[in-house]
Structure formats: structure tokens, C-alpha cells
Enzyme design. Structure first.
Site, PDB file in Angstrom:
ATOM      1  N   ASP A 345      23.899  40.137  43.286  1.00 53.08           N
ATOM      2  CA  ASP A 345      22.602  40.539  42.732  1.00 53.08           C
ATOM      3  C   ASP A 345      21.607  39.390  42.895  1.00 53.08           C
ATOM      4  O   ASP A 345      21.996  38.253  43.196  1.00 53.08           O
ATOM      5  CB  ASP A 345      22.795  40.871  41.240  1.00 53.08           C
ATOM      6  CG  ASP A 345      21.559  41.525  40.613  1.00 53.08           C
ATOM      7  OD1 ASP A 345      20.728  42.089  41.355  1.00 53.08           O
ATOM      8  OD2 ASP A 345      21.436  41.468  39.372  1.00 53.08           O
ATOM      9  N   GLU A 348      17.509  38.499  46.787  1.00 45.32           N
ATOM     10  CA  GLU A 348      16.348  38.695  47.700  1.00 45.32           C
ATOM     11  C   GLU A 348      15.893  37.374  48.300  1.00 45.32           C
ATOM     12  O   GLU A 348      15.395  37.412  49.435  1.00 45.32           O
ATOM     13  CB  GLU A 348      15.211  39.372  46.928  1.00 45.32           C
ATOM     14  CG  GLU A 348      15.517  40.808  46.530  1.00 45.32           C
ATOM     15  CD  GLU A 348      16.552  40.936  45.422  1.00 45.32           C
ATOM     16  OE1 GLU A 348      16.643  39.994  44.626  1.00 45.32           O
ATOM     17  OE2 GLU A 348      17.274  41.938  45.393  1.00 45.32           O
ATOM     18  N   ASP A 425      16.649  48.642  40.363  1.00 45.78           N
ATOM     19  CA  ASP A 425      16.275  49.014  38.999  1.00 45.78           C
ATOM     20  C   ASP A 425      15.359  50.222  38.946  1.00 45.78           C
ATOM     21  O   ASP A 425      14.157  50.122  38.692  1.00 45.78           O
ATOM     22  CB  ASP A 425      15.612  47.815  38.309  1.00 45.78           C
ATOM     23  CG  ASP A 425      16.557  46.626  38.230  1.00 45.78           C
ATOM     24  OD1 ASP A 425      17.786  46.830  38.385  1.00 45.78           O
ATOM     25  OD2 ASP A 425      16.074  45.505  38.021  1.00 45.78           O
TER      26      ASP A 425
HETATM   27  O1  MIG Z   1      16.993  40.766  36.424  1.00 48.43           O
HETATM   28  O2  MIG Z   1      22.391  41.421  35.990  1.00 48.43           O
HETATM   29  O3  MIG Z   1      19.312  45.156  39.487  1.00 48.43           O
HETATM   30  O4  MIG Z   1      21.503  46.141  38.102  1.00 48.43           O
HETATM   31  O5  MIG Z   1      22.083  44.960  35.608  1.00 48.43           O
HETATM   32  C1  MIG Z   1      18.061  41.590  36.091  1.00 48.43           C
HETATM   33  C2  MIG Z   1      21.473  42.149  35.247  1.00 48.43           C
HETATM   34  C3  MIG Z   1      19.298  41.204  36.854  1.00 48.43           C
HETATM   35  C4  MIG Z   1      19.263  43.232  38.088  1.00 48.43           C
HETATM   36  C5  MIG Z   1      20.093  44.326  38.670  1.00 48.43           C
HETATM   37  C6  MIG Z   1      20.720  45.113  37.551  1.00 48.43           C
HETATM   38  C7  MIG Z   1      21.546  44.215  36.686  1.00 48.43           C
HETATM   39  C8  MIG Z   1      20.674  43.081  36.149  1.00 48.43           C
HETATM   40  N1  MIG Z   1      20.048  42.364  37.245  1.00 48.43           N
END
Ligand code: MIG
Length: 733
Positions: A345, A348, A425
Site C-alpha cells: 500500500d 504511489e 479508497d
Molecule cells: O492512508 O492502511 O487504500 O485500503 O485500509 C490510508 C490503511 C492507508 C489506504 C488503503 C486502504 C488501507 C489504508 N491505507
């Protein structure tokens, strides 16, 4: 000057610099590449997307037609491609809005976009510089703008690509129909690896389940309530202060014990790993990152720090082979906790606290191993893909006998080789529910078939009604995961008994259809043809299907029509609704079978740990000429035995002869032997009429009297047992 320096630099580190005057040639049948005049290969190659070397085989035919024209606009490089009038555009990756991309503009710049609120939803987490064009007659072409720099794709009557980087090569391919163009794309950028079967099961996630007793409780609830599920997800709260590769000692004191408990109740566990590394001397990942020179640098050469969940963070420079190897080692060690898969996660990479949401364009990536050093502007879009590549490799090294499963948020064209993806999200709203279908389809058309949105929506609270419709549909996404970022609960039972039952039915449908799903995953892994397809794949020349985005196809044979769909356009022919349950509710999607199709269905199970193909129902909808065909792929469900033949691909050829239906079953590929009891589910307009499961090898089946639709039980005819190692297609009663 900059260019001269780069040239000199590349010379020093041993790259060959190709300078092209405008060059173009065919490198394969109906596949052309166009290089701009003065092409400087070091600026954009090697291509992270295209795996093949493109070697000339002939000149481009004079009537080729689809010609990229290089130009400039306000100092930026542009490529314009004129298209035949009436061309419909698709793909361009992870996009919001309508399925048909005509008259849209998208910026390819991986962006964390909570709730898709910014940039009109036209900048999301992934970038796919790939455009699929479908001409009025159903023939197709595809365009790859083969570089990673920030760029814009504008689709109007013509295609216009505007880059923030240097000039780049453009690949143009032509094929007779959409499936062929997807195969050609797969040939260039690779395909998904066949996932472990469990990853095709349903999955449950939340930001965050903690402590570990909560995780266990959720998993147990699925079992007690008999709602099928395979995976539970650990979001950032399992970590110690969101430091990657650590565990919170209070909440997760015994991860090995937790994971083995989950496995014992037939669940797999997936843990999130973010890209940012907390700036904190004493945190070993940070210390070793500094020692190994592993972090991205600023323009002035110092380490770049940006704010993410753990506080100020440094960011691994995944363009460096040494850094990928280091990360791989960290990830490999982490797998000793018994995790079954990894979720990448914030890659980017997302950086909080300023308007650009990521690191500055002029940050520096060191490259290496054939990849030139370059700015963040160049490497931003592949940051997440390079991270998931080292994660994939780490999982493979940690467990060489298991198929890795990685989920990534950021990605780039070609990233499907390493990871599945979800669409970030989204929002618990009707709009996002509906939008998820064209989004998933276009991702599939961009080479990433293994994708899906957060079922139920991530931002905001779903109403019971919305959740019921979403889970009914979500059971049919290629990647089927319920995930939620709000304090409100979103498990199937959180909305009361009615919706719990709806969820159980919907997810149960997925599990019963797993033999068909798995066969589609096999096809996608072999060819690049997506699993979830737009309806126009059924009839590319039928213009009325070109913008149908409420219904979609799963493979060639099923149409999934949501309950809320209004006036959806369906392909012509005698497609038949399949009544899959005796009961009914107001939520389940309508599942429709193609005329001429045979699809395999299994028995209801609660976890893919119990998957087998011993009892297979063949749902049959004969064509006008009385025939139907289908396939079933089967293997161990994990591991790599299938690569050396340990699998079975069966073909089913059904034909009506008088009032009987004959099905020939042929093992067409593989050496795996499976003992199967088959039964037929003959699909009529009102019901599915089932024979008993076979107990002998009789080939003919007495077909139900078509005219009255009444059932006649004929065990003497209806039963047969296939020992599938043999080809018995010649046998006849
Ligand atoms: O800024 O890890 O898209 O699925 O639950 C939030 C917490 C960071 C973004 C992800 C989301 C996840 C969340 N993450």
C-alpha cells in the site's frame, strides 16, 4: 546540456545509446513500432512494460492507417493518432466514469486519491499507457505509449498523448477482434501468473482488525455462520507504530501462532507492508537502509524524507537492484511469521502534507542493472510496480513451492506479472457501486485481469440495502474482497439477518462456480484475455453493446446482470437465465448462460481448502443446432506442478440427439488423473433440470423432455463416471 550530460553519463556506465532518425517497422504480424526522430533510448528504455525486444521483420505496409504523428505543444512532446470515424476507445487503466473512454482525458500519474475526490477521479493509483480501439466493424487496434514519465491521454476523434518527459516510442498493434488484441497485449507485456486457488476465494478485510483475538473471532464467525471465505487481512494496526516488518507486541504477540490457527480453520492471512520507512535511528530497517544507501535522494543528493503514517519516512529506491534485493530479504524474513500473502500500500508513493501528494519530481533514483538513473518524474509511475516485483520474488524465495500472492495499490502497465490490484479508497455509495463495473473492466482491458474494488465501499458507511447489492455483485469480481476503512462494521452479518443470508447466498455462488472461475484464471494466465469482460466481447460488431456497463461477462459464457440494472443491452441469441437456488431474494444478480455453452460448477464449500472436482455439474445450454461446448481446468490449486504437466484440461462437447443429450468428455491437455462424478444441469427457460451424479461410464444421458419440461429420472442413462485420464470420446452407448 542536460541531454549531453545524460549521454555522457550513460556512456560512462556502459549503456549503448541508440540515436534513431524517425524509424518505424513491423516487429511481428500486424505489430508496428514507431520511433521519433532523434530518439534517445536512454531516456525511456528499457521498457518496464514491454518484455520483448522489438526487432524489425519488415516495413510498415502503406495501408497501415494508424500512424502516430510526433509534435510539440507548449514545449511538450505530443503524439497524435487519427482514427477511423466511429472508433470506440477503452482501457487506459484504472479510470472512473464510463466504460467507453471517448471524450475523456486522463493523467497517468499514480495518485493516492481518498474517495476519488480530487482531479474529478481522473488520477488514481495506477497508470496504463495503453489504449484499445474498437472500430465500427469490430476489428481492433491497440496503442502503447511506451514510457513511464507523466503523460496525458486525451481521447476525442483522435488520440492525443502529451508527455512531461522526452519523446518516446509508440507501439501499434492490429487484430481482428477484442480477444485477439488482448492476446497480443499479453504477448508484449506478459500475463498474470496463475494465482493460488485460495486467492480466488472470497476475502474479508478491515482497517484494522486488532488485536489478534479479534482477527480470530472474525474468521470463526465466517465458519459458524457458514459464509464461505478464504482470507483475512491485517491492515496497518498489526505493526508496531506502522514500521514495516514489525509486529505490535501487545496486539499481535504471536503471529506464528495466529497464522497457524487461521490456517487450521482454513483461512489464509495477508499482511500489509507500506513503502515508507520510518526515520528513526535504532529501527533496524531504517538503519540498514541508510547503511546500504537504499533511499531515494533529493535533487541535492541528500536523503528525501516525507510524512506518512509512521511520521517522517525515507523511501526505498526500488529502481536499484541492490535495494530490491535488500527489500526482498526483509520481506523473505518476514514471511517466517507464516503470512500467506502480502499487501503493498501507499506505494504511489503517497506522501502526506503537501499539495502534490507524493515526492518532488526532481528527486533522484539511482537505477542500475540496465535501468538508467533518473528523476522521480521518470520513475514515479513504476515505483509501486518495482516494489511489488521484489515482493513477489521474496514470496517465491521464501516458499518456492507456493504460488505467491501480492496485492498492490500502485501499478503500471505490465504490473500484473507480480501482483493483483484493488481500486483503492472508493466510497460506500450507489455511484461507486455502479462505477466499479466499468473500472474493473477497463483494468482488465489494460492487462490487469485480477482486480476488484472494496466490496461495500471503503469511505463512508454502507446501508444494508447498498451492501446487499454490492456483495451480490462483488461475489463475481475477479478479486472479491470486502474492505472498509470506517469504524462502522461491514462484515456480512453487520447488517442484520436478511443481508447476512443474501451474502451467504452470493458468496456461495462464487464458491459453486469456482471450477469455472479457475478455468478463466488459467486462460488469463496463458493468454492475457481478461476474466471480467465488456459485453461487446460477445459480439464486437453489435454497436448497441459498446457502452453497456451495467452488465458484464465472466469469460465467454456468463453474463452477470445486477439486480438494479436498468434496460441493459444484452447480446442477441438464446441466452438463458440460470436459476442457481431454490430460494430467491431481491439482491442476487441474474446469471445468464450463453447459447452453445457448457460450464462446470462444483459443490458448495466454505473454503478452497476443501476444493475438489470430484463432483462436477455441467450446466448446458445447447445452441440452435443442438450443440454446446466448454472446458474445465484443474490442478493442485497451488505450487508449480502444473508447469510440468500436472494438470487436467477437459473439453466438453454436448449434442442433442433426439430427446437425449450426449456429452463427450475429452482430456485435451495435461497428465493429471481425476476421478469425477458428473451430472448435467440442463438449463431451460424456467429452471435447471439436474440428472443424478454419474456412477458408471455410460455416455448418453436421457434428456429431460424438452416440450413439457418435466423431469424423468433415469439413473440407467443419466449416470456415468469418468476416469478422466482416458479419452473416451469415441465411446457411445
Ligand atoms: O492512508 O492502511 O487504500 O485500503 O485500509 C490510508 C490503511 C492507508 C489506504 C488503503 C486502504 C488501507 C489504508 N491505507
Amino acid at each position: 546540456m542536460k541531454k549531453i550530460l545524460l549521454t555522457l553519463f550513460s556512456f560512462l556506465i556502459g549503456f549503448t545509446l541508440h540515436v534513431y532518425s524517425q524509424t518505424s517497422f513491423l516487429f511481428d504480424e500486424n505489430m508496428a513500432v514507431f520511433y521519433p526522430a532523434g530518439f534517445d533510448s536512454v531516456q525511456t528504455l528499457p521498457s518496464p512494460a514491454v518484455e520483448r525486444d522489438l526487432l524489425p521483420i519488415s516495413d510498415i505496409p502503406v495501408d497501415w492507417g494508424i500512424i502516430p504523428v510526433y509534435g510539440t505543444d507548449s514545449g511538450k512532446v505530443t503524439v497524435t493518432i487519427n482514427c477511423e470515424e466511429g472508433t470506440d476507445f477503452y482501457a487506459t487503466g484504472e479510470v472512473t466514469g464510463h466504460l467507453r473512454r471517448n471524450n475523456t482525458e486522463i493523467t497517468l500519474w499514480n495518485t493516492d486519491n481518498y474517495g476519488y475526490r480530487n482531479y474529478g477521479g481522473t488520477r488514481l493509483y495506477q497508470s496504463h499507457p495503453w489504449i484499445l480501439g474498437v472500430k465500427p466493424d469490430g476489428t481492433c487496434f491497440g496503442i502503447i505509449a511506451d514510457h513511464t514519465w507523466r503523460q496525458k491521454i486525451k481521447l476525442s476523434d483522435a488520440i492525443k498523448i502529451t508527455s512531461d518527459g522526452p519523446s518516446f516510442r509508440v507501439i501499434v498493434i492490429k487484430r481482428n477482434n477484442p480477444k485477439e488484441i488482448m492476446k497480443a497485449l499479453g504477448n508484449l507485456i506478459g500475463t498474470i501468473n496463475l494465482p493460488p486457488l485460495w486467492a480466488i476465494g472470497h476475502q474479508q478485510s478491515r482497517y484494522s482488525y486488532y488485536p489478534d483475538s479479534k482477527v480470530k473471532e472474525i474468521a470463526e464467525q465466517f465458519r459458524q455462520r457458514e459464509i464461505p471465505c478464504d482470507v483475512i487481512w491485517m491492515d496497518i494496526d498489526y505493526m508496531d507504530g506502522v514500521r514495516p516488518f514489525t509486529f505490535n507486541k501487545t496486539y499481535f504477540p504471536d503471529p506464528v501462532g495466529l497464522n497457524s490457527y487461521l490456517n487450521s480453520i482454513k483461512f489464509k492471512s495477508i499482511y500489509i507492508i507500506d513503502a515508507g520507512t520510518k526515520q528513526e535511528p535504532g529501527y533496524s530497517v531504517y538503519d540498514r537502509g541508510i547503511a546500504g544507501n537504499h533511499f531515494v535522494k533529493t535533487d541535492s543528493g541528500s536523503i528525501y524524507y516525507g510524512e506518512v503514517w509512521p511520521g517522517l519516512c525515507a523511501f526505498p529506491d526500488y529502481t536499484r537492484p541492490e535495494t530490491r534485493a535488500w527489500w526482498k530479504g526483509l520481506q523473505r524474513n518476514f514471511m517466517q511469521c507464516g503470512a500467506d500473502g502480502i499487501w503493498n500500500d501507499m506505494n504511489e508513493p503517497a506522501v502526506f502534507g503537501d499539495t502534490i501528494g507524493t515526492m518532488p519530481d526532481n528527486n533522484r533514483h539511482a537505477g542500475g542493472g540496465g535501468l538508467p538513473a533518473g528523476s522521480h518524474l521518470r520513475y514515479h509511475n513504476v515505483y509501486g510496480m518495482l516494489m511489488s516485483m521484489s515482493t513477489y520474488e521474496a514470496l517465491l524465495e521464501a516458499n518456492p513451492d507456493k504460488r505467491p500472492f501480492v496485492l498492490t495499490r500502485a501499478g503500471f502497465l505490465g504490473g500484473q506479472r507480480y501482483a493483483a490490484t484493488w481500486t483503492g479508497d472508493n466510497v460506500s455509495s450507489w455511484e461507486h457501486l455502479k462505477m466499479s463495473i466499468p473500472m474493473s473492466i477497463n483494468l482488465g482491458l489494460s492487462g490487469q485481469p485480477f482486480n476488484g474494488p472494496d466490496i461495500g465501499g471503503y469511505v463512508g458507511n454502507a446501508t444494508p440495502e447498498l451492501f446487499g447489492h454490492w456483495i451480490a455483485l462483488g461475489a463475481f469480481y475477479p478479486f472479491s474482497r470486502n474492505h472498509n476503512g470506517e469504524p462502522s462494521e461491514q462484515e456480512p452479518w453487520a447488517f442484520g439477518p436478511e443481508i447476512e443470508k443474501v451474502s451467504q447466498t452470493a458468496i456461495g455462488r462464487r464458491y459453486r462456480l469456482l471450477p469455472y472461475f479457475y478455468t478463466l484464471f488459467r486462460e488469463a494466465s496463458q493468454t492475457g484475455i481478461p476474466i471480467m469482460r465488456p459485453l461487446f466481447f460477445a459480439d464486437p460488431a453489435d454497436l448497441s453493446l459498446r457502452d453497456e456497463e451495467q452488465a458484464f461477462m465472466l469469460g465467454d459464457d456468463l453474463i452477470i446482470l445486477p439486480r438494479w440494472a436498468n434496460d441493459a443491452k444484452l447480446p442477441a441469441g438464446n441466452w438463458k437465465k440460470i436459476k442457481l437456488e431454490d430460494t430467491e431474494d431481491n439482491y442476487q444478480v441474474t446469471v445468464i448462460l450463453r447459447p452453445g455453452a457448457v460450464i462446470p460448477m462444483g459443490k458448495l464449500i466454505q473454503s478452497t481448502a476443501d476444493y475438489n472436482t470430484e463432483f462436477i455439474t455441467l450446466l448446458v445450454n445447447p445452441n440452435e443446432d443442438g450443440t454446446a461446448t466448454g472446458t474445465l481446468y484443474d490442478d493442485e490449486g497451488n505450487g508449480f506442478g502444473y508447469r510440468s504437466g500436472d494438470y487436467a484440461m477437459h473439453r466438453f462437447d454436448a449434442s442433442k440427439e433426439g430427446d437425449r443429450l450426449k456429452i463427450e468428455i475429452t482430456l485435451t491437455e495435461g497428465t493429471r488423473r481425476v476421478n469425477r462424478h458428473y451430472r448435467i444441469g440442463y438449463v431451460t427457460d424456467d429452471e435447471v433440470i439436474y440428472t443424478d451424479y454419474s456412477s458408471d461410464t455410460t455416455q448418453y444421458m436421457d434428456m429431460v423432455n424438452e416440450i413439457t419440461g418435466s423431469r424423468r429420472d433415469r439413473t440407467d442413462f443419466t449416470d456415468f463416471l469418468m476416469n478422466a485420464g482416458q479419452k473416451i470420446c469415441q465411446m457411445q452407448k
